[in-house]
Design an enzyme around this catalytic site. Structure first.
Site, PDB file in Angstrom:
ATOM      1  N   GLU A   1       0.829  -1.214   0.000  1.00  0.00           N
ATOM      2  CA  GLU A   1       0.000   0.000   0.000  1.00  0.00           C
ATOM      3  C   GLU A   1       0.857   1.255   0.000  1.00  0.00           C
ATOM      4  O   GLU A   1       1.943   1.286   0.594  1.00  0.00           O
ATOM      5  CB  GLU A   1      -0.890   0.003   1.250  1.00  0.00           C
ATOM      6  CG  GLU A   1      -1.866  -1.150   1.254  1.00  0.00           C
ATOM      7  CD  GLU A   1      -2.426  -1.458   2.635  1.00  0.00           C
ATOM      8  OE1 GLU A   1      -3.613  -1.807   2.696  1.00  0.00           O
ATOM      9  OE2 GLU A   1      -1.700  -1.353   3.627  1.00  0.00           O
TER      10      GLU A   1
ATOM     11  N   ASP B   1      -7.649  -4.994   8.660  1.00  0.00           N
ATOM     12  CA  ASP B   1      -7.239  -3.748   8.010  1.00  0.00           C
ATOM     13  C   ASP B   1      -7.125  -3.877   6.503  1.00  0.00           C
ATOM     14  O   ASP B   1      -6.383  -3.129   5.866  1.00  0.00           O
ATOM     15  CB  ASP B   1      -5.910  -3.260   8.621  1.00  0.00           C
ATOM     16  CG  ASP B   1      -4.780  -4.272   8.456  1.00  0.00           C
ATOM     17  OD1 ASP B   1      -5.029  -5.365   7.912  1.00  0.00           O
ATOM     18  OD2 ASP B   1      -3.646  -3.962   8.856  1.00  0.00           O
TER      19      ASP B   1
ATOM     20  N   GLY C   1      -6.023  -5.577  13.846  1.00  0.00           N
ATOM     21  CA  GLY C   1      -5.579  -6.495  12.796  1.00  0.00           C
ATOM     22  C   GLY C   1      -6.505  -6.611  11.588  1.00  0.00           C
ATOM     23  O   GLY C   1      -6.094  -7.110  10.554  1.00  0.00           O
TER      24      GLY C   1
ATOM     25  N   ASP D   1      -2.177 -16.226  21.855  1.00  0.00           N
ATOM     26  CA  ASP D   1      -1.813 -16.366  20.436  1.00  0.00           C
ATOM     27  C   ASP D   1      -1.903 -17.854  20.110  1.00  0.00           C
ATOM     28  O   ASP D   1      -1.625 -18.699  20.967  1.00  0.00           O
ATOM     29  CB  ASP D   1      -0.373 -15.835  20.202  1.00  0.00           C
ATOM     30  CG  ASP D   1      -0.054 -15.619  18.725  1.00  0.00           C
ATOM     31  OD1 ASP D   1      -0.115 -16.598  17.943  1.00  0.00           O
ATOM     32  OD2 ASP D   1       0.260 -14.480  18.348  1.00  0.00           O
TER      33      ASP D   1
ATOM     34  N   SER E   1      -9.454   0.175  13.980  1.00  0.00           N
ATOM     35  CA  SER E   1      -8.218   0.763  13.454  1.00  0.00           C
ATOM     36  C   SER E   1      -7.765   0.065  12.169  1.00  0.00           C
ATOM     37  O   SER E   1      -7.746  -1.165  12.094  1.00  0.00           O
ATOM     38  CB  SER E   1      -7.130   0.627  14.526  1.00  0.00           C
ATOM     39  OG  SER E   1      -5.858   0.834  13.993  1.00  0.00           O
TER      40      SER E   1
HETATM   41  N1  LIG Z   1      -4.304  -0.832  12.180  1.00  0.00           N
HETATM   42  C1  LIG Z   1      -3.059  -0.516  11.956  1.00  0.00           C
HETATM   43  O1  LIG Z   1      -2.704   0.650  11.872  1.00  0.00           O
HETATM   44  C2  LIG Z   1      -2.050  -1.608  11.835  1.00  0.00           C
HETATM   45  C3  LIG Z   1      -0.680  -1.304  11.895  1.00  0.00           C
HETATM   46  C4  LIG Z   1       0.236  -2.347  11.853  1.00  0.00           C
HETATM   47  C5  LIG Z   1      -0.204  -3.662  11.729  1.00  0.00           C
HETATM   48  N2  LIG Z   1      -1.549  -3.904  11.625  1.00  0.00           N
HETATM   49  C6  LIG Z   1      -2.041  -5.286  11.522  1.00  0.00           C
HETATM   50  O2  LIG Z   1      -1.820  -5.893  12.784  1.00  0.00           O
HETATM   51  C7  LIG Z   1      -1.709  -7.295  12.599  1.00  0.00           C
HETATM   52  C8  LIG Z   1      -0.540  -7.841  13.383  1.00  0.00           C
HETATM   53  O3  LIG Z   1       0.651  -7.360  12.825  1.00  0.00           O
HETATM   54  P1  LIG Z   1       2.054  -7.945  13.316  1.00  0.00           P
HETATM   55  O4  LIG Z   1       3.101  -7.120  12.673  1.00  0.00           O
HETATM   56  O5  LIG Z   1       2.051  -8.070  14.810  1.00  0.00           O
HETATM   57  O6  LIG Z   1       1.974  -9.412  12.665  1.00  0.00           O
HETATM   58  P2  LIG Z   1       2.718 -10.751  13.136  1.00  0.00           P
HETATM   59  O7  LIG Z   1       2.567 -11.701  12.010  1.00  0.00           O
HETATM   60  O8  LIG Z   1       4.058 -10.450  13.646  1.00  0.00           O
HETATM   61  O9  LIG Z   1       1.826 -11.260  14.376  1.00  0.00           O
HETATM   62  C9  LIG Z   1       0.522 -11.689  14.240  1.00  0.00           C
HETATM   63  C10 LIG Z   1       0.232 -12.752  15.279  1.00  0.00           C
HETATM   64  O10 LIG Z   1      -1.163 -13.109  15.195  1.00  0.00           O
HETATM   65  C11 LIG Z   1      -1.245 -14.475  15.536  1.00  0.00           C
HETATM   66  N3  LIG Z   1      -2.548 -15.013  15.130  1.00  0.00           N
HETATM   67  C12 LIG Z   1      -2.994 -15.258  13.877  1.00  0.00           C
HETATM   68  N4  LIG Z   1      -4.242 -15.763  13.945  1.00  0.00           N
HETATM   69  C13 LIG Z   1      -4.582 -15.807  15.250  1.00  0.00           C
HETATM   70  C14 LIG Z   1      -5.744 -16.228  15.944  1.00  0.00           C
HETATM   71  N5  LIG Z   1      -6.801 -16.720  15.295  1.00  0.00           N
HETATM   72  N6  LIG Z   1      -5.773 -16.140  17.290  1.00  0.00           N
HETATM   73  C15 LIG Z   1      -4.681 -15.657  17.960  1.00  0.00           C
HETATM   74  N7  LIG Z   1      -3.553 -15.267  17.359  1.00  0.00           N
HETATM   75  C16 LIG Z   1      -3.502 -15.327  16.016  1.00  0.00           C
HETATM   76  C17 LIG Z   1      -0.052 -15.096  14.827  1.00  0.00           C
HETATM   77  O11 LIG Z   1       0.283 -16.359  15.352  1.00  0.00           O
HETATM   78  C18 LIG Z   1       1.029 -14.038  15.065  1.00  0.00           C
HETATM   79  O12 LIG Z   1       1.810 -14.330  16.204  1.00  0.00           O
HETATM   80  C19 LIG Z   1      -1.622  -7.519  11.092  1.00  0.00           C
HETATM   81  O13 LIG Z   1      -2.867  -7.989  10.634  1.00  0.00           O
HETATM   82  C20 LIG Z   1      -1.317  -6.160  10.537  1.00  0.00           C
HETATM   83  O14 LIG Z   1      -1.799  -6.002   9.225  1.00  0.00           O
HETATM   84  C21 LIG Z   1      -2.467  -2.915  11.686  1.00  0.00           C
END
Ligand SMILES: NC(=O)c1ccc[n+]([C@@H]2O[C@H](COP(=O)([O-])OP(=O)(O)OC[C@H]3O[C@@H](n4cnc5c(N)ncnc54)[C@H](O)[C@@H]3O)[C@@H](O)[C@H]2O)c1
Length: 383
Positions: A56, A229, A227, A161, A294
């Site tokens: 993006e 998003d 998450g 998690d 968010s």
């Molecule tokens: N809103 C925002 O501004 C913003 C900013 C940054 C990241 N994000 C989003 O936040 C999310 C997390 O990002 P990250 O960098 O920590 O990713 P990451 O991959 O490092 O961590 C995500 C975690 O979620 C866990 N997970 C997946 N499915 C699950 C479930 N059903 N139950 C419990 N845990 C589960 C995974 O095992 C992993 O440890 C992503 O979806 C990302 O797109 C949003």
């Protein structure tokens, strides 16, 4: 010149100022910019979707500064040894287009997202909130936990998690970074959210997941949904949205990307800036359920880039880079191609360079700058 900030530079900023202070400055910058909402030229981000992820571009500008962020989201990236989210961005001068800052934004995204979550929760969560559930314990999770602990008074964290190693890592980091924060690892989301004042969902999965279902939602809870998003990537069962008042960053983008994408186009949402500006109400009753849906909006990265630049100037960090040409005659772009002896030497293949060096005559430069050291001419300027 453009200032370049690497991930190491941003880490230095955090190490020098401390994460709580960086969060405080970040929230202050976000609030100030959200209160100037009308001054910004806004648009939803441009997304390039593929099978396993999305890339993006997030542009925004006010009358004097322009910024954009490049960011990806690839939930399976850990299989390739890469983070799910990686980012960098630019801050530029609107009057001339001159880029003033090129910076890493991967660490910074985690900081600004947690700061934005706290900014929202100050208006949407109950003031007596002390217990937070944190579902999804990946790269973003420490930042969410520590921002809520230091700035919102969260004292107890219940984490879950599907990857037990991720929860263990989070617990280990928090034991060091925030010894007074009580952390419990839970074996299910239902166990983690029971009795929590705030629920933060920050999972990564490219699907319409249902991390939270209506029976998990207790009266008075605030959901910080981070998450969900992307189109087709959500975390909250639509029944959770039906029982809540919903708050978003920028409605045109959130309707497409947020958990609210599951709802009809007229489902009521309130943009957060209106709450900050006193134009709309945040939490009204202690028993109501609130959701901050968010997705991440370009204005947050604009604020973050401005904060990085201010911190880099304060701490004298970063390096000047020749991202754009510096020209005595701005119309003589072609002159940039007139190579100096040094650039010609660098451009030579290494074997050829070694041979050229061997055949070069030595000369003795008597100037103070050379300290009388015998130097070799490159010999490349001849002919
Ligand atoms: N809103 C925002 O501004 C913003 C900013 C940054 C990241 N994000 C989003 O936040 C999310 C997390 O990002 P990250 O960098 O920590 O990713 P990451 O991959 O490092 O961590 C995500 C975690 O979620 C866990 N997970 C997946 N499915 C699950 C479930 N059903 N139950 C419990 N845990 C589960 C995974 O095992 C992993 O440890 C992503 O979806 C990302 O797109 C949003």
């Amino acid at each position: 010149m453009t200032r370049f900030l690497s991930t190491h530079d941003v880490a230095r900023i955090v190490q020098t100022l401390g994460l709580p202070e960086v969060f405080r400055r970040m929230v202050a910058g976000l609030e100030a910019d959200f209160l100037r909402w009308g001054e910004f030229d806004k648009s939803p981000r441009a997304a390039a979707h593929s099978k396993d992820g999305v890339i993006e571009l997030m542009p925004i500008a006010d009358a004097s500064q322009y910024s954009f962020k490049y960011v990806n989201g690839h939930p399976k990236n850990h299989q390739h040894g890469l983070p799910t989210v990686m980012a960098f961005g630019v801050l530029a001068d609107v009057a001339t287009g001159q880029p003033s800052l090129l910076s890493e934004l991967t660490l910074t995204t985690a900081i600004r997202t947690a700061a934005t979550s706290v900014m929202a929760a100050r208006h949407l969560a109950r003031k007596d909130s002390r217990v937070m559930a944190l579902i999804g314990n990946g790269a973003q999770s420490e930042f969410q936990a520590l921002a809520f602990h230091h700035l919102l008074g969260i004292r107890e964290l219940r984490i879950h998690d599907i990857d037990a190693a991720a929860s263990a890592r989070l617990a280990r980091h928090l034991a060091q970074a925030a010894p007074t924060l009580a952390v419990t690892i839970c074996t299910s989301t239902a166990e983690a959210v029971r009795g929590a004042d705030i629920i933060t969902t920050v999972t990564a999965d490219k699907t319409n997941a249902t991390i939270l279902t209506p029976e998990m939602i207790e009266p008075g809870v605030h959901v910080n949904g981070v998450g969900g998003d992307c189109p087709g990537k959500t975390e909250l069962h639509r029944g959770v949205l039906e029982m809540a008042r919903m708050f978003v960053e920028y409605e045109p983008q959130s309707r497409v990307e947020g958990d609210v994408q599951q709802m009809p186009a007229d489902f009521p949402v309130t943009e957060l800036w209106r709450v900050l500006a006193g134009q709309a109400r945040g939490r009204e009753r202690s028993e109501e359920v609130t959701v901050f849906d968010s997705v991440g909006f370009a204005l947050e990265d604009f604020s973050a880039l401005r904060l990085l630049l201010a911190c880099a100037e304060e701490l004298n960090l970063g390096a000047p880079i020749a991202l754009v040409p510096k020209m005595a005659d701005p119309k003589n772009l072609f002159g940039q191609l007139e190579a100096t002896d040094e650039s010609k030497r660098r451009a030579m293949p290494s074997v050829g360079r070694a041979m050229a060096m061997q055949s070069e005559p030595s000369i003795n430069l008597p100037s103070a700058r050379s300290n009388g050291v015998r130097l070799k001419t490159t010999g490349l300027g001849r002919g």
